[in-house]
Scaffold this active site. Structure first.
Site, PDB file in Angstrom:
ATOM      1  N   ALA A  18      -1.235 -28.739  20.401  1.00 29.22           N
ATOM      2  CA  ALA A  18      -0.829 -29.261  19.094  1.00 29.22           C
ATOM      3  C   ALA A  18      -0.168 -28.188  18.221  1.00 29.22           C
ATOM      4  CB  ALA A  18      -2.045 -29.831  18.370  1.00 29.22           C
ATOM      5  N   GLY A  19      -0.635 -26.941  18.328  1.00 24.40           N
ATOM      6  CA  GLY A  19      -0.050 -25.848  17.532  1.00 24.40           C
ATOM      7  C   GLY A  19       1.393 -25.589  17.915  1.00 24.40           C
ATOM      8  N   ASP A  74       6.507 -21.305  27.762  1.00 27.73           N
ATOM      9  CA  ASP A  74       5.309 -20.641  28.266  1.00 27.73           C
ATOM     10  C   ASP A  74       5.210 -19.340  27.509  1.00 27.73           C
ATOM     11  OD1 ASP A  74       3.072 -20.947  30.203  1.00 27.73           O
ATOM     12  OD2 ASP A  74       3.718 -18.925  30.722  1.00 27.73           O
ATOM     13  N   SER A  75       4.043 -19.107  26.979  1.00 25.68           N
ATOM     14  CA  SER A  75       3.912 -17.963  26.089  1.00 25.68           C
ATOM     15  C   SER A  75       2.555 -17.332  26.263  1.00 25.68           C
ATOM     16  CB  SER A  75       4.110 -18.421  24.646  1.00 25.68           C
ATOM     17  OG  SER A  75       3.304 -19.540  24.379  1.00 25.68           O
ATOM     18  N   ASP A 156      -3.623 -15.981  16.944  1.00 24.88           N
ATOM     19  CA  ASP A 156      -2.971 -15.629  15.677  1.00 24.88           C
ATOM     20  C   ASP A 156      -3.831 -14.765  14.745  1.00 24.88           C
ATOM     21  OD1 ASP A 156      -0.583 -16.788  16.315  1.00 24.88           O
ATOM     22  OD2 ASP A 156      -0.803 -18.538  15.035  1.00 24.88           O
ATOM     23  N   HIS A 181       7.575 -14.564  18.214  1.00 22.86           N
ATOM     24  CA  HIS A 181       8.215 -14.636  19.536  1.00 22.86           C
ATOM     25  C   HIS A 181       8.891 -15.984  19.762  1.00 22.86           C
ATOM     26  CE1 HIS A 181       4.094 -15.876  19.442  1.00 22.86           C
ATOM     27  NE2 HIS A 181       4.147 -16.463  20.618  1.00 22.86           N
TER      28      HIS A 181
HETATM   29  P1  IMP Z   1       0.636 -21.820  27.617  1.00 20.20           P
HETATM   30  O1  IMP Z   1       1.998 -21.290  27.254  1.00 20.20           O
HETATM   31  O2  IMP Z   1       0.496 -23.272  27.322  1.00 20.20           O
HETATM   32  O3  IMP Z   1       0.214 -21.392  28.964  1.00 20.20           O
HETATM   33  O4  IMP Z   1      -0.405 -21.178  26.597  1.00 20.20           O
HETATM   34  C1  IMP Z   1      -0.245 -19.913  26.087  1.00 20.20           C
HETATM   35  C2  IMP Z   1      -1.480 -19.474  25.340  1.00 20.20           C
HETATM   36  O5  IMP Z   1      -1.126 -18.231  24.725  1.00 20.20           O
HETATM   37  C3  IMP Z   1      -1.906 -20.397  24.194  1.00 20.20           C
HETATM   38  O6  IMP Z   1      -2.888 -21.316  24.561  1.00 20.20           O
HETATM   39  C4  IMP Z   1      -2.473 -19.406  23.197  1.00 20.20           C
HETATM   40  O7  IMP Z   1      -3.789 -19.058  23.539  1.00 20.20           O
HETATM   41  C5  IMP Z   1      -1.583 -18.188  23.417  1.00 20.20           C
HETATM   42  N1  IMP Z   1      -0.417 -18.239  22.506  1.00 20.20           N
HETATM   43  C6  IMP Z   1       0.868 -18.551  22.806  1.00 20.20           C
HETATM   44  N2  IMP Z   1       1.640 -18.492  21.710  1.00 20.20           N
HETATM   45  C7  IMP Z   1       0.811 -18.157  20.707  1.00 20.20           C
HETATM   46  C8  IMP Z   1       1.026 -17.970  19.319  1.00 20.20           C
HETATM   47  O8  IMP Z   1       2.113 -18.115  18.763  1.00 20.20           O
HETATM   48  N3  IMP Z   1      -0.063 -17.622  18.624  1.00 20.20           N
HETATM   49  C9  IMP Z   1      -1.290 -17.446  19.176  1.00 20.20           C
HETATM   50  N4  IMP Z   1      -1.551 -17.634  20.452  1.00 20.20           N
HETATM   51  C10 IMP Z   1      -0.494 -17.993  21.221  1.00 20.20           C
END
Ligand code: IMP
Length: 199
Positions: A18-19, A74-75, A156, A181
Site C-alpha cells: 500500500a505504501g 523492486d526496491s 523509513d 530512490h
Molecule cells: P519489494 O520491492 O516489494 O520486494 O519490497 C521492498 C521492501 O524494501 C519493502 O517491503 C520495504 O521493506 C523496503 N522498502 C522499499 N522501498 C522503501 C522505502 O521507500 N521506504 C522504506 N522501505 C522501503
C-alpha cells in the site's frame, strides 16, 4: 487531439504494498493514464538476485496476467556494514515493518559505519512479454540508532537521508519524491513513459 485524450492508456501498478502504491499514484497523477491495481491474490516469486531482475519478473507477470501494461518496482535497503543486507531480501527480512526495523538495528548494533543506500528499479512491461522501459534510482544515507518520524512505510523511520538530517518518515510525500530512490527513478522514467504514450 491525441489518442490519449480519448482513451487513456491503462497502467497496472504491479505491487500489493500500500505504501508503494500510494507513492506511485502521487508520482503518476499528471500523466494521461488510467491506473489500476494488480489482480487480487497474484503472487510473483522474486527469484532474481538484483533489484532490476525482480522488477522485470513482476512487471512481466502482472502484464501477462492483466493483459495491460504493468509498472513494477523492486526496491530495498543495502547497509554497508552488513555486506549489503537486507538488499533484495528487504521485504522478507522479518515478518512486519517494526520487526524488520528491530532486526536491522540489532544486527547493526553500535557499528561506526552506518552508511546505507536505498535502490529502486522500475520496469514497464507489455502483455506480449516486451520490456518497454527499465530505470534505477538510488538514495544514500545513514541508519539511525532509533526510529524517528510517523510517515512513510518500511524502513523509513531509521533511514536518514544524505545531508538532510531527517529520516524518510519525517518527510512529506513531496520531499520524499524529490530526495528518494523511487522519485529519482521515476524522474528518469517519466520522460520515456511520456514518449511511449504519444506513440
Ligand atoms: P519489494 O520491492 O516489494 O520486494 O519490497 C521492498 C521492501 O524494501 C519493502 O517491503 C520495504 O521493506 C523496503 N522498502 C522499499 N522501498 C522503501 C522505502 O521507500 N521506504 C522504506 N522501505 C522501503
Amino acid at each position: 487531439m491525441s489518442s490519449t485524450d480519448v482513451c487513456p492508456r491503462i497502467l497496472v501498478i504491479a505491487s500489493g504494498n500500500a505504501g508503494k502504491v500510494r507513492e506511485f499514484r502521487n508520482l503518476l497523477a499528471y500523466l494521461p493514464l488510467q491506473l489500476q491495481s494488480q489482480p487480487e491474490g497474484l503472487q510473483v516469486d522474486e527469484t532474481g538476485t538484483t533489484f532490476a531482475a525482480n522488477a522485470r519478473l513482476k512487471a512481466l507477470a502482472v502484464a501477462r496476467c492483466s493483459g495491460q501494461w504493468a509498472l513494477a518496482d523492486d526496491s530495498g535497503l543495502s547497509v554497508t556494514a552488513l555486506g549489503g543486507a537486507p538488499g533484495v531480501h528487504s521485504a522478507r527480512y522479518a515478518a512486519s515493518d517494526p520487526e524488520r526495523i528491530a532486526r536491522l538495528l540489532r544486527e547493526l548494533g553500535d557499528a561506526d559505519d552506518r552508511s546505507a543506500q536505498f535502490c529502486a528499479a522500475l520496469c514497464v512491461a507489455a502483455p506480449d512479454g516486451e520490456v518497454l522501459l527499465e530505470v534505477e534510482g538510488r538514495c544514500n544515507g545513514w541508519i539511525t540508532t532509533a526510529p524517528r518520524g510517523d510517515g512513510g512505510f518500511g524502513y523509513d523511520p531509521v533511514f536518514e537521508v544524505g545531508d538532510t538530517s531527517v529520516t524518510f518518515a519525517e518527510m512529506t510525500l513531496e520531499q520524499k519524491r524529490l530526495e528518494g530512490h523511487r522519485g529519482r527513478a521515476f524522474a528518469l522514467l517519466e520522460p520515456q513513459l511520456q514518449k511511449l504514450l504519444l506513440l
